[in-house]
Write an enzyme that holds these catalytic residues in place. Structure first.
Site, PDB file in Angstrom:
ATOM      1  N   LYS A  30       0.851  -1.194   0.000  1.00 35.90           N
ATOM      2  CA  LYS A  30       0.000   0.000   0.000  1.00 35.90           C
ATOM      3  C   LYS A  30       0.884   1.240   0.000  1.00 35.90           C
ATOM      4  CE  LYS A  30      -3.735  -0.017   2.573  1.00 35.90           C
ATOM      5  NZ  LYS A  30      -4.585  -0.189   3.785  1.00 35.90           N
TER       6      LYS A  30
HETATM    7  C1  E4P Z   1      -7.568   1.832   5.118  1.00 41.21           C
HETATM    8  O1  E4P Z   1      -6.572   1.206   5.163  1.00 41.21           O
HETATM    9  C2  E4P Z   1      -8.568   1.668   6.146  1.00 41.21           C
HETATM   10  O2  E4P Z   1      -9.537   0.754   5.748  1.00 41.21           O
HETATM   11  C3  E4P Z   1      -9.217   2.949   6.506  1.00 41.21           C
HETATM   12  O3  E4P Z   1      -8.267   3.866   6.918  1.00 41.21           O
HETATM   13  C4  E4P Z   1     -10.148   2.695   7.629  1.00 41.21           C
HETATM   14  O4  E4P Z   1     -10.793   3.878   7.846  1.00 41.21           O
HETATM   15  P1  E4P Z   1     -11.532   4.147   9.188  1.00 41.21           P
HETATM   16  O5  E4P Z   1     -10.456   4.431  10.171  1.00 41.21           O
HETATM   17  O6  E4P Z   1     -12.411   5.308   8.889  1.00 41.21           O
HETATM   18  O7  E4P Z   1     -12.308   2.885   9.524  1.00 41.21           O
END
Ligand code: E4P
Length: 228
Positions: free
Chosen positions: A86
């Site tokens: 990522k």
């Molecule tokens: C990405 O990696 C995550 O799924 C995302 O940051 C989660 O977001 P949240 O913290 O709003 O659940």
């Protein structure tokens, strides 16, 4: 649309994949810190749990392209299998994505908050782009509209990059991004129960159970199989 688990907890994921049709696991730095264990241990345990074929996405913590690439290659070497690095949607990230694709790495561009970020990351070669749906809604942006725009632009320009929507707070958001053409979503493990549970299903099953029991008692259909 395919479903992924947003988790760094191998035990939770093991239980989830036993029941649900999950096709991969995503992690992020915040999710990792919740486990309070070494990142390498967490990723290796997750890989062992899900097997080599299932996607596993893990994020670099580097900020400059060359460092991102170095870290990505090292993580890929360690974790192995169907691994996605990522990479954040930054200018350095765009450079890193191009470098990583030349080296045959699979890349998910993450922390996407706009259509142009998604398009640029896709042009750089990202396999997935990850728009953060609820985090956009939190700042009064039409998050579903952004996912829809990304999907339309990818279609208009024949881009094969897939949309991996992340950050959800309710089932309606999940359904809306599915309607917009998100190819994948990632959700925390406990969220999956919200997707499958429905009070009308419970009511229907209770009705079947009562009707059946009134006539057949404890017997089950398998107790009445006709033998040849
Ligand atoms: C990405 O990696 C995550 O799924 C995302 O940051 C989660 O977001 P949240 O913290 O709003 O659940």
């Amino acid at each position: 649309m395919i479903y992924l688990a947003d988790s760094a907890n191998a035990r939770d994921v093991r239980e989830l994949i036993d029941l649900f049709p999950i096709e991969g696991v995503t992690t992020n730095p915040t999710i990792m810190t919740r486990e309070k264990r070494d990142c390498g241990e967490l990723l290796m345990e997750m890989r062992k749990t899900i097997g080599k074929d299932m996607m596993l996405h893990a994020q670099t913590m580097q900020t400059c392209a060359e460092d991102m690439v170095r870290e990505a290659l090292a993580l890929n070497e360690m974790v192995g299998g169907n691994f996605y690095i990522k990479i954040p949607a930054t200018a350095q990230g765009l450079k890193a994505i191009r470098m990583l694709k030349k080296q045959g790495m699979k890349v998910t561009a993450t922390a996407i908050f706009s259509t142009q970020q998604a398009l640029l990351c896709a042009r750089a070669g990202a396999d997935f782009v990850a728009p953060y749906v609820n985090k956009l809604s939190d700042i009064c942006v039409d998050a579903i509209g952004v996912v829809g725009e990304i999907a339309r632009e990818f279609e208009n320009f024949g881009i094969e990059t897939q949309i991996l929507s992340a950050s959800f707070r309710n089932v309606d958001q999940v359904n809306q991004v599915a309607l917009m053409g998100s190819h994948a979503i990632t959700l925390p493990v406990p969220f999956y129960e919200k997707l499958i549970a429905h009070p009308m299903t419970d009511l229907a099953l209770a009705g079947f159970e009562a009707d059946w029991r009134a006539v057949y008692g404890d017997k089950k259909p398998e107790d009445m199989i006709l033998k040849a």
